[in-house]
Design a protein around this motif. Structure first.
Motif, PDB file in Angstrom:
ATOM      1  N   LYS A 102       8.840  -5.302   8.467  1.00 57.73           N
ATOM      2  CA  LYS A 102       9.197  -5.691   7.252  1.00 57.73           C
ATOM      3  C   LYS A 102       9.652  -7.162   7.485  1.00 57.73           C
ATOM      4  CE  LYS A 102      11.138  -2.303   4.754  1.00 57.73           C
ATOM      5  NZ  LYS A 102      12.752  -1.935   3.305  1.00 57.73           N
TER       6      LYS A 102
ATOM      7  N   LYS B  93      10.623   3.187   2.869  1.00 59.52           N
ATOM      8  CA  LYS B  93      11.419   3.608   1.725  1.00 59.52           C
ATOM      9  C   LYS B  93      11.451   5.435   0.957  1.00 59.52           C
ATOM     10  CE  LYS B  93      13.239   1.323  -1.933  1.00 59.52           C
ATOM     11  NZ  LYS B  93      13.774   0.218  -3.336  1.00 59.52           N
ATOM     12  N   MET B  94      10.615   5.629   1.285  1.00 61.44           N
ATOM     13  CA  MET B  94      10.447   7.079   0.629  1.00 61.44           C
ATOM     14  C   MET B  94      10.546   7.776   1.479  1.00 61.44           C
ATOM     15  SD  MET B  94       6.370   6.432  -1.075  1.00 61.44           S
ATOM     16  CE  MET B  94       5.841   8.194  -1.800  1.00 61.44           C
TER      17      MET B  94
ATOM     18  N   GLY C 239       3.093  -4.462   2.177  1.00 56.53           N
ATOM     19  CA  GLY C 239       3.738  -3.867   1.119  1.00 56.53           C
ATOM     20  C   GLY C 239       3.975  -2.081   1.288  1.00 56.53           C
ATOM     21  N   ASN C 240       2.815  -1.487   1.694  1.00 55.17           N
ATOM     22  CA  ASN C 240       2.650  -0.519   1.440  1.00 55.17           C
ATOM     23  C   ASN C 240       3.225   0.700   2.473  1.00 55.17           C
ATOM     24  OD1 ASN C 240       0.052   0.220  -0.923  1.00 55.17           O
ATOM     25  ND2 ASN C 240      -0.810  -1.419   0.246  1.00 55.17           N
TER      26      ASN C 240
ATOM     27  N   ILE D 267      -1.739   2.587  -2.276  1.00 64.94           N
ATOM     28  CA  ILE D 267      -0.909   3.200  -1.407  1.00 64.94           C
ATOM     29  C   ILE D 267      -1.617   4.114   0.062  1.00 64.94           C
ATOM     30  CG2 ILE D 267      -0.005   5.144  -2.595  1.00 64.94           C
ATOM     31  CD1 ILE D 267       2.853   4.425  -1.435  1.00 64.94           C
TER      32      ILE D 267
ATOM     33  N   ARG E 127       0.875   0.197  -6.764  1.00 68.20           N
ATOM     34  CA  ARG E 127       1.223   0.746  -5.962  1.00 68.20           C
ATOM     35  C   ARG E 127       0.283   2.308  -5.930  1.00 68.20           C
ATOM     36  NH1 ARG E 127       1.824  -2.322  -1.883  1.00 68.20           N
ATOM     37  NH2 ARG E 127       3.778  -3.502  -2.834  1.00 68.20           N
TER      38      ARG E 127
ATOM     39  N   ASN F 215       5.525  -0.901   4.038  1.00 70.86           N
ATOM     40  CA  ASN F 215       6.626  -0.904   3.390  1.00 70.86           C
ATOM     41  C   ASN F 215       7.340   0.447   2.839  1.00 70.86           C
ATOM     42  OD1 ASN F 215       7.400  -3.207   5.515  1.00 70.86           O
ATOM     43  ND2 ASN F 215       6.995  -4.658   3.739  1.00 70.86           N
ATOM     44  N   LYS F 216       6.788   0.458   1.501  1.00 75.91           N
ATOM     45  CA  LYS F 216       7.052   1.651   0.982  1.00 75.91           C
ATOM     46  C   LYS F 216       7.352   2.540   1.239  1.00 75.91           C
ATOM     47  CE  LYS F 216       8.015   3.032  -3.410  1.00 75.91           C
ATOM     48  NZ  LYS F 216       9.359   2.396  -4.368  1.00 75.91           N
TER      49      LYS F 216
ATOM     50  N   LEU G  50       6.046   4.899  -8.252  1.00 74.35           N
ATOM     51  CA  LEU G  50       5.688   3.969  -7.612  1.00 74.35           C
ATOM     52  C   LEU G  50       4.921   3.210  -8.846  1.00 74.35           C
ATOM     53  CD1 LEU G  50       3.344   5.763  -5.212  1.00 74.35           C
ATOM     54  CD2 LEU G  50       5.260   4.944  -4.519  1.00 74.35           C
TER      55      LEU G  50
END
Length: 293
Positions: free
Chosen positions: A279, A212-213, A205-206, A256, A252, A208-209, A248
């Motif tokens: 992903k 996105k950022m 998840g991290n 992160i 998260r 992936n985030k 966030l």
């Protein structure tokens, strides 16, 4: 054409996830897998397991309610088969087996506690053929709350995989000493030489985030330089600012940073300058494992 529904429940140290996939079967074609739904609940079993050695009654009840919800959702989606796997938090909790039994009695959901080797093997079964090229080497890095799984691919083939007790929640709770970092470094550097052109494939998840950022398009990799700059930027902010200014989620905003540190370390030790973020992760591997069984 036939569409079947399969599900995977990934009971991690930081969160519990339900992934529902459509498996599309067509004559004379390989089955294709399409995500139908992904639900994530931040139960944080690892905070109990790694600091107290056992899952608390409060988190047991949260897990039971989560499994009850997932069971109902699977019924609504018409899931025909599912697999539920628990990783390092339940693996290391002294009452892990007891928790699994209580969840089964309360919800009917059967959970399998898998070891690090099984976890790495399931993750490696995800379909990476579109991404992996034969003219370079890859280090697949799956960062969790309690452990990180590393898998090496060379010339399109899986050569080695290893799980280390180095995860975001462990780092946050100061439970990873220098010897563990050194062991990871030694293992990674032993897998590659200066002639290897290495790239990272990141999951969890991290990362992936972070992707996105970055504003990059799907399929466009992160660079080591960007990730390093983002790590220092996030580290310069307070926890509250990461929530209020960057948007966030609470669960998260803390993990992160150690996740970015793990990816940066893996990139540095392997010599990789690019981090691909397809992903995919444990839950995707579980569905493939379940289907091809």
């Amino acid at each position: 054409m036939k569409i079947r529904k399969y599900a995977a429940i990934d009971i991690g140290s930081n969160a519990v996830r339900l992934l529902v996939n459509n498996v599309i079967e067509q004559e004379d074609k390989a089955a294709s897998f399409k995500k139908s739904a992904l639900i994530r609940v931040p139960v944080r079993l690892g905070e109990d397991s790694f600091t107290k050695g056992a899952i608390s009654e409060e988190n047991l009840q949260r897990l039971i309610k989560t499994m009850q919800s997932f069971d109902l959702l699977m019924q609504v989606y018409g899931v025909e088969k599912y697999m539920a796997c628990a990783t390092s938090a339940l693996r290391e909790a002294k009452n892990g087996k007891e928790v699994v039994e209580k969840v089964r009695n309360a919800t009917g959901v059967g959970i399998e506690i898998i070891d690090g080797k099984q976890e790495a093997s399931i993750i490696a079964s995800t379909d990476l053929k579109e991404l992996i090229k034969n003219d370079r080497s890859y280090l697949y890095v799956d960062v969790g709350g309690g452990s990180t799984e590393f898998t090496v691919f060379k010339q399109g083939e899986l050569l080695a995989s290893k799980s280390f007790k180095i995860g975001t929640l462990r780092i946050l709770n100061n439970l990873v000493d220098e010897a563990v970092w050194n062991a990871v470094q030694q293992w990674i550097t032993s897998q590659f030489n200066e002639n290897n052109k290495v790239e990272i494939i990141g999951s969890g998840g991290n990362i992936n985030k972070l992707h996105k950022m970055s504003g990059r398009k799907i399929g466009q990799p992160l660079s080591f330089i960007w990730l390093n700059a983002q790590y220092h930027f996030l580290n310069s902010m307070g926890y509250d600012d990461r929530i209020s200014e960057l948007g966030l989620n609470q669960d998260r905003a803390d993990v992160i940073i150690p996740a970015a540190k793990i990816f940066l370390s893996a990139s540095k030790w392997s010599g990789a300058k690019k981090i691909h973020v397809p992903k995919i992760g444990l839950a995707d591997g579980m569905i493939k494992t379940l289907y091809y069984q």
